[in-house]
Scaffold this motif. Structure first.
Motif, mmCIF file in Angstrom:
data_model
loop_
_atom_site.group_PDB
_atom_site.id
_atom_site.type_symbol
_atom_site.label_atom_id
_atom_site.label_comp_id
_atom_site.label_asym_id
_atom_site.label_seq_id
_atom_site.Cartn_x
_atom_site.Cartn_y
_atom_site.Cartn_z
ATOM 1 N N PRO A 93 -0.585 -0.190 -6.067
ATOM 2 C CA PRO A 93 -0.398 0.983 -6.689
ATOM 3 C C PRO A 93 0.548 1.945 -6.039
ATOM 4 C CG PRO A 93 -2.419 1.164 -5.467
ATOM 5 C CD PRO A 93 -2.007 -0.117 -5.330
ATOM 6 N N GLY A 94 1.432 2.711 -6.675
ATOM 7 C CA GLY A 94 2.151 3.644 -6.106
ATOM 8 C C GLY A 94 1.391 4.594 -5.328
ATOM 9 N N PRO A 95 2.419 5.805 -4.689
ATOM 10 C CA PRO A 95 1.829 6.841 -3.637
ATOM 11 C C PRO A 95 1.145 7.848 -4.656
ATOM 12 C CG PRO A 95 4.119 7.002 -3.792
ATOM 13 C CD PRO A 95 3.811 5.643 -4.399
ATOM 14 N N GLY A 96 -0.177 8.343 -4.198
ATOM 15 C CA GLY A 96 -0.954 9.356 -5.095
ATOM 16 C C GLY A 96 0.216 10.689 -4.913
ATOM 17 N N PRO A 97 -0.423 11.655 -5.487
ATOM 18 C CA PRO A 97 0.383 12.984 -5.532
ATOM 19 C C PRO A 97 0.191 13.654 -3.901
ATOM 20 C CG PRO A 97 -1.340 13.124 -7.313
ATOM 21 C CD PRO A 97 -1.467 11.571 -6.554
ATOM 22 N N ALA A 98 -0.502 13.330 -3.144
ATOM 23 C CA ALA A 98 -0.310 13.861 -1.761
ATOM 24 C C ALA A 98 0.389 13.183 -0.929
ATOM 25 C CB ALA A 98 -2.075 13.869 -1.219
ATOM 26 N N ILE A 156 -7.623 -6.894 1.628
ATOM 27 C CA ILE A 156 -6.144 -6.275 1.927
ATOM 28 C C ILE A 156 -6.021 -5.136 0.924
ATOM 29 C CG2 ILE A 156 -3.928 -6.207 2.055
ATOM 30 C CD1 ILE A 156 -4.463 -8.622 4.294
ATOM 31 N N MET A 157 -6.104 -5.995 -0.366
ATOM 32 C CA MET A 157 -5.944 -5.268 -1.709
ATOM 33 C C MET A 157 -6.807 -4.143 -2.064
ATOM 34 S SD MET A 157 -3.085 -6.492 -2.320
ATOM 35 C CE MET A 157 -2.947 -5.596 -3.664
ATOM 36 N N ASP A 158 -8.173 -4.401 -1.613
ATOM 37 C CA ASP A 158 -9.112 -3.163 -1.775
ATOM 38 C C ASP A 158 -8.815 -2.037 -0.890
ATOM 39 O OD1 ASP A 158 -10.499 -4.960 -3.340
ATOM 40 O OD2 ASP A 158 -11.688 -5.681 -2.154
ATOM 41 N N LEU A 159 -8.275 -2.461 0.383
ATOM 42 C CA LEU A 159 -7.785 -1.224 1.022
ATOM 43 C C LEU A 159 -6.597 -0.538 0.494
ATOM 44 C CD1 LEU A 159 -7.891 -2.946 4.813
ATOM 45 C CD2 LEU A 159 -9.365 -1.199 3.843
ATOM 46 N N HIS A 160 -5.727 -1.177 -0.032
ATOM 47 C CA HIS A 160 -4.779 -0.320 -0.711
ATOM 48 C C HIS A 160 -5.128 0.315 -2.221
ATOM 49 C CE1 HIS A 160 -2.422 -2.785 2.149
ATOM 50 N NE2 HIS A 160 -1.510 -2.052 2.036
ATOM 51 N N GLY A 161 -6.164 -0.065 -2.642
ATOM 52 C CA GLY A 161 -6.799 0.563 -3.822
ATOM 53 C C GLY A 161 -6.203 -0.164 -5.152
ATOM 54 N N GLY A 162 -5.470 -1.652 -4.706
ATOM 55 C CA GLY A 162 -5.074 -2.469 -5.888
ATOM 56 C C GLY A 162 -6.128 -3.606 -6.121
ATOM 57 N N GLY A 199 6.278 4.886 -11.494
ATOM 58 C CA GLY A 199 5.263 5.502 -10.415
ATOM 59 C C GLY A 199 5.251 4.883 -9.053
ATOM 60 N N GLY A 200 6.026 3.820 -8.805
ATOM 61 C CA GLY A 200 5.984 3.189 -7.521
ATOM 62 C C GLY A 200 5.007 2.140 -7.358
ATOM 63 N N ALA A 201 4.654 1.584 -8.336
ATOM 64 C CA ALA A 201 3.644 0.184 -8.338
ATOM 65 C C ALA A 201 4.463 -0.842 -8.223
ATOM 66 C CB ALA A 201 2.669 0.314 -9.594
ATOM 67 N N CYS A 202 3.843 -2.106 -7.811
ATOM 68 C CA CYS A 202 4.578 -2.974 -7.636
ATOM 69 C C CYS A 202 3.679 -4.322 -7.783
ATOM 70 C CB CYS A 202 5.141 -3.052 -6.225
ATOM 71 S SG CYS A 202 6.078 -4.720 -5.940
ATOM 72 N N ALA A 208 17.419 -0.068 -6.702
ATOM 73 C CA ALA A 208 16.959 0.927 -5.931
ATOM 74 C C ALA A 208 15.541 0.851 -5.844
ATOM 75 C CB ALA A 208 17.555 2.236 -6.011
ATOM 76 N N HIS A 209 14.873 0.627 -6.830
ATOM 77 C CA HIS A 209 13.463 0.720 -6.740
ATOM 78 C C HIS A 209 12.449 -0.501 -6.455
ATOM 79 C CE1 HIS A 209 13.782 3.916 -10.025
ATOM 80 N NE2 HIS A 209 13.778 4.421 -8.695
ATOM 81 N N HIS A 210 13.208 -1.710 -5.696
ATOM 82 C CA HIS A 210 12.561 -2.827 -5.397
ATOM 83 C C HIS A 210 12.085 -2.540 -3.868
ATOM 84 C CE1 HIS A 210 15.443 -5.496 -7.839
ATOM 85 N NE2 HIS A 210 14.444 -4.877 -8.582
ATOM 86 N N ARG A 211 10.987 -1.982 -3.947
ATOM 87 C CA ARG A 211 9.918 -1.648 -2.803
ATOM 88 C C ARG A 211 8.510 -1.438 -3.214
ATOM 89 N NH1 ARG A 211 11.649 4.757 -1.717
ATOM 90 N NH2 ARG A 211 10.982 5.665 -3.820
ATOM 91 N N VAL A 212 7.834 -1.390 -2.039
ATOM 92 C CA VAL A 212 6.366 -1.348 -2.467
ATOM 93 C C VAL A 212 5.622 -0.496 -1.418
ATOM 94 C CG1 VAL A 212 6.359 -3.456 -0.759
ATOM 95 C CG2 VAL A 212 4.048 -2.616 -2.412
ATOM 96 N N TRP A 213 4.938 0.314 -1.932
ATOM 97 C CA TRP A 213 4.011 1.313 -1.007
ATOM 98 C C TRP A 213 2.736 0.652 -0.571
ATOM 99 C CZ3 TRP A 213 4.891 6.016 1.316
ATOM 100 C CH2 TRP A 213 3.918 6.730 1.582
ATOM 101 N N ALA A 214 3.100 0.305 0.928
ATOM 102 C CA ALA A 214 2.032 -0.397 1.473
ATOM 103 C C ALA A 214 2.097 -0.493 2.820
ATOM 104 C CB ALA A 214 2.078 -1.902 0.959
#
Length: 505
Positions: free
Chosen positions: A498-503, A473-479, A425-428, A384-390
């Motif tokens: 990286p996963g989504p931030g608190p906000a 592209i990775m710089d734009l995502h903070g990765g 934490g949603g990182a991938c 269920a966690h096979h997903r990426v925040w991007a």
């Protein structure tokens, strides 16, 4: 309109840091010297005044005792008593007056006019027994000023005191009523001391102002010398002298951080200028090759009349070069937009299985053509966690660039694998690997630079911007993007999202 002299000086003062520091130090020094000397002179003046009043009060007490001892036979003893006091203290003169302020007796040098004496006389009963500083101060607080000042026509200065002495009842034979005792204490010597003190104060002020100005200028020059060196170094810096740096060996501690920040800025500028210069050179080379090809083919085609089929063949040949130039320009525009700090991306949860299958289907034909198998693998215990925040579009472009690059260098009969691993934490992490030749360690740090190619030849089919786009592209995502390549092992490019931030969660 021309400015007046004071306004020009004020404008110059506002525009000069050295002048402001010098003026501030000078003003503070002069103020300190003036206030300290004024305080000393004031205390000296008060001490002299209190000392003279103590002397006069003590002599009034002595005179009262002498009158009492003589039975207040004033007419017979007054003159002798007054002269005795004057003889003992050459600067203290005495006169005895009756109730109507007529002189009964006066010392030889008593020259004070009666009109100059204080209007109110102290009463002998109010005077303390035993004269001390504390008792005199208490008497001043209770009665106010005990004396007045008078300046003689010859310039001498006197402090005057008037005291009423009542004749006791035990002396009924005394024919005289209350007696007024007038004392005149000459202050010429004390006044000279004070005047000399004021002269010393003025000289001290002038010397302190001059010394403070010199010291202020020296300190100000020392403070601003670093700023001047900054300006001098900045004036020397150009596109041909970006190696210049500010010397910090004699920089004050307070300005050391600013100097170091300036040098770090120069480091960044030099690196950016170097990258820009290399990028311009590589870009010109990459554009020159297809344009020369187009120009040569057009010249050959136009060298003699040709058939329609020949013209068609020439145009079809030119299309490939046009497409290459178009891709290069498109990639350049993408990188330019990605460097904009205000560039916004639309991130969302993306299912990794769906995205992997889409990429695999897209490149399956190319993989078959090159004899390379293409596989996808999802790692992690919880499906269920096979997903990426991007951003979906950017994610697919980054993965596509890596797979295209992996297929280009994968030997026939080998495999290219796309692996996705989810973290807490949603990182991938996405990894694309092949069994191609290992990349030299010296080339690995520059793989994500623009237009950098591992091959010495620049004639490869790629533009050299694919991995640079992945990095953007990775710089734009903070990765971040990384490469791992060793002889005998699969060469792997990894992307960490990286996963989504608190906000955003």
């Amino acid at each position: 309109m021309s400015l007046s002299m004071p306004r020009r000086w004020l404008a110059a003062l506002r525009g000069s840091m050295s002048a402001q520091i010098s003026v501030a130090i000078t003003l503070v020094s002069v103020l300190l010297v003036a206030s300290s000397n004024w305080l000393v002179l004031r205390m000296t003046t008060q001490e002299l005044r209190q000392g003279s009043e103590m002397v006069m009060l003590a002599n009034i007490a002595f005179l009262h005792e002498d009158l009492t001892a003589s039975g207040f036979e004033i007419e017979s003893v007054a003159h002798a008593l007054a002269n005795r006091i004057e003889a003992q203290l050459g600067s203290l003169h005495v006169a005895l007056l009756d109730e109507q302020r007529r002189v009964i007796a006066a010392s030889d040098y008593f020259q004070v006019p009666i009109s100059a004496l204080p209007r109110e006389a102290l009463r002998i009963g109010d005077l303390p027994t035993g004269v001390t500083h504390e008792k005199v101060q208490a008497l001043q607080r209770r009665l106010g000023p005990l004396t007045t000042m008078w300046k003689a026509p010859d310039g001498r200065v006197f402090r005057l005191m008037l005291c009423r002495v009542t004749v006791p009842e035990q002396f009924p034979a005394a024919t005289q009523g209350p007696v007024l005792v007038a004392l005149a204490f000459e202050l010429s010597h004390a006044r000279d001391v004070v005047v000399h003190g004021w002269k010393v104060l003025i000289v001290a002020l002038v010397l302190s102002a001059a010394a403070a100005a010199v010291i202020g200028v020296s300190i100000a020059n020392r403070i601003v010398i670093v700023a001047r060196r900054l300006g001098t170094a900045a004036s020397r810096i150009s596109g041909h002298a970006l190696h210049e740096r500010l010397r910090l060996d004699r920089t004050p501690t307070e300005l050391l951080e600013s100097g170091e920040a300036f040098n770090r800025m120069l480091d960044r500028l030099e690196a950016a200028f170097k990258r820009l210069s290399e990028f311009s050179s590589d870009l010109a080379h990459d554009l020159r090759t297809p344009i020369n090809n187009l120009l040569g083919e057009a010249q050959v085609t136009l060298s003699r009349p040709r058939s329609a089929e020949e013209y068609r063949a020439a145009l079809e040949s030119a299309v490939e070069d046009y497409e290459r130039i178009s891709r290069l320009i498109e990639n350049m525009l993408f990188l330019a937009r990605a460097e904009d700090a205000q560039a916004s991306i639309h991130r969302e949860w993306i299912d990794l299985r769906t995205a992997s299958e889409r990429v695999r289907d897209y490149f399956e034909g190319l993989a078959d053509e090159r004899g390379v198998s293409l596989g996808c693998e999802l790692r992690g215990d919880d499906a269920a966690h096979h997903r990426v925040w991007a951003d979906k579009t950017l994610l697919l472009r980054a993965v596509s660039n890596l797979i295209s690059n992996a297929l280009r260098y994968a030997p026939r009969g080998t495999s290219v694998l796309l692996c996705a691993t989810s973290h807490e934490g949603g990182a991938c992490t996405l990894e694309v690997s092949n069994e191609g030749p290992a990349i030299a360690p010296k080339d690995q740090p520059r793989l994500f630079d623009r237009l950098f190619r591992v091959d010495a030849s620049r004639e490869g089919s790629g533009s050299g911007l694919g991995l640079a786009i992945v990095k953007s592209i990775m710089d734009l995502h903070g990765g971040d993007a990384a490469v791992r390549s060793h002889p005998g092992e699969r060469t792997a490019f990894s992307l960490r999202f990286p996963g989504p931030g608190p906000a955003e969660a």
